[in-house]
Design an enzyme around this catalytic site. Structure first.
Site, short mmCIF file in Angstrom:
data_model
loop_
_atom_site.label_atom_id
_atom_site.label_comp_id
_atom_site.label_asym_id
_atom_site.label_seq_id
_atom_site.Cartn_x
_atom_site.Cartn_y
_atom_site.Cartn_z
N ASP A 7 1.37 -1.37 0.04
CA ASP A 7 -0.34 -0.49 -0.01
C ASP A 7 0.73 1.57 0.02
O ASP A 7 2.06 1.44 0.01
CB ASP A 7 -1.09 0.13 1.43
CG ASP A 7 -2.08 0.82 1.52
OD1 ASP A 7 -1.87 1.66 0.67
OD2 ASP A 7 -1.73 1.46 2.22
N GLU A 9 -0.29 4.77 0.93
CA GLU A 9 -0.43 6.05 2.31
C GLU A 9 -0.49 5.28 3.92
O GLU A 9 -1.52 3.89 4.11
CB GLU A 9 -1.45 6.67 1.63
CG GLU A 9 -1.74 7.61 0.38
CD GLU A 9 -3.25 8.25 0.22
OE1 GLU A 9 -3.37 9.46 1.53
OE2 GLU A 9 -3.63 7.94 -0.69
N GLU A 15 -0.79 9.69 4.93
CA GLU A 15 -2.48 9.90 4.48
C GLU A 15 -2.10 11.66 3.83
O GLU A 15 -1.68 12.34 4.38
CB GLU A 15 -3.34 9.86 5.25
CG GLU A 15 -3.32 8.18 6.00
CD GLU A 15 -3.89 7.98 4.69
OE1 GLU A 15 -4.56 7.68 4.42
OE2 GLU A 15 -3.50 6.00 5.73
N ARG A 46 -15.98 13.20 0.20
CA ARG A 46 -14.97 13.99 -0.30
C ARG A 46 -15.41 14.76 -1.16
O ARG A 46 -15.30 16.29 -1.13
CB ARG A 46 -13.51 12.80 -0.24
CG ARG A 46 -13.36 12.08 0.36
CD ARG A 46 -11.41 10.80 0.20
NE ARG A 46 -10.64 11.10 1.44
CZ ARG A 46 -9.89 9.86 1.49
NH1 ARG A 46 -10.28 9.04 0.08
NH2 ARG A 46 -9.03 9.51 1.82
N SER A 90 -2.16 1.01 -5.50
CA SER A 90 -2.96 2.41 -4.19
C SER A 90 -4.64 2.57 -4.52
O SER A 90 -4.19 2.67 -6.02
CB SER A 90 -1.85 3.23 -4.00
OG SER A 90 -2.74 4.26 -3.46
N ASP A 91 -4.90 3.05 -3.74
CA ASP A 91 -6.67 3.50 -4.61
C ASP A 91 -6.24 4.88 -4.24
O ASP A 91 -7.15 6.15 -4.83
CB ASP A 91 -7.35 3.27 -3.38
CG ASP A 91 -8.05 2.36 -3.31
OD1 ASP A 91 -7.91 1.37 -4.73
OD2 ASP A 91 -8.80 1.46 -2.47
N LYS A 133 -7.23 -4.11 -4.96
CA LYS A 133 -5.87 -4.39 -4.62
C LYS A 133 -5.67 -6.04 -5.11
O LYS A 133 -4.95 -6.61 -4.75
CB LYS A 133 -5.53 -4.02 -3.36
CG LYS A 133 -5.70 -2.79 -2.94
CD LYS A 133 -4.68 -2.33 -1.65
CE LYS A 133 -4.90 -0.55 -1.34
NZ LYS A 133 -4.51 0.08 -0.74
N ASP A 152 -2.22 -0.66 5.62
CA ASP A 152 -2.27 -0.35 7.10
C ASP A 152 -4.06 -0.55 6.57
O ASP A 152 -4.12 0.23 8.21
CB ASP A 152 -1.87 0.81 7.75
CG ASP A 152 -2.69 1.84 6.53
OD1 ASP A 152 -2.38 2.09 5.69
OD2 ASP A 152 -2.36 2.95 6.98
#
Length: 200
Positions: A7, A9, A15, A46, A90-91, A133, A152
């Protein structure tokens, strides 16, 4: 043949959304995949906040330009890349990740892309593939690779559990408590030692 899937972040860099929440003074934007397992829901939320405050890609990129990798991250990544192939899954989005990849020595990253209007407003996002992922790890396995994975957050659990070996890194107490079968580490030295045990 092993590929380590990491991953981004919270594992190699801070982050991005938390950094932007602090820079913009909008505390709601501190919510991440550690808090919300549904990434689609999190991103739409967001984007709604960004629109409400008239903020766009430019403002986020200005914050990202000031973000440095976590202490020891580049050395860890350099050592790991010297012993096996590494892919960051990563997203996050290409538009966010590029300056961070430059600071990490341009490792390979698979991530997503943003839809941005001419005025810089982020109008949407395009996920590379559903459940990216886990899907990516399974695709690597289907072409003959063994995978080792570390992350994480909730959205890392699929790839961690599907891999030959998987580790939590700097995760939350809740995620660790909910997944007691997954080894959890706090330092790069611990994570490196665990990965080497599997691949060397």
């Amino acid at each position: 043949m092993f590929i380590t899937c990491l991953d981004l972040e919270g594992v190699l860099v801070p982050e991005i959304w938390i950094a932007f929440a602090e820079a913009s003074g909008i505390p709601e934007l501190k919510r991440t995949t550690r808090d919300e397992p549904d990434y689609d829901k999190l991103m739409k939320w967001r984007l709604g906040i960004l629109k409400e405050h008239g903020l766009g890609l430019k403002e986020i990129q200005e914050t990202i330009a000031k973000i440095e990798p976590m202490e020891g991250a580049k050395a860890f990544l350099d050592e790991l890349r010297s012993i096996c192939q590494v892919i960051i899954i990563s997203d996050t989005f290409t538009e966010f990740a590029k300056p961070l990849m430059e600071k990490l020595g341009m490792p390979t990253i698979f991530c997503n892309s943003l839809e941005v209007a001419d005025n810089g407003e982020i109008t949407g996002f395009k996920m590379r593939i559903e459940n990216s992922k886990l899907t990516t790890v399974k695709a690597l396995q289907s072409i003959g690779y063994e995978t080792v994975a570390s992350g994480d957050s909730y959205n890392d659990l699929g790839m961690i559990k599907a891999s030959k070996a998987g580790f939590l890194f700097k995760s939350t107490d809740k995620i660790k408590a909910d997944n007691p079968d997954i080894p959890a580490f706090e330092t790069y030295d611990e994570l490196m030692a665990a990965i080497k045990k599997v691949i060397c």
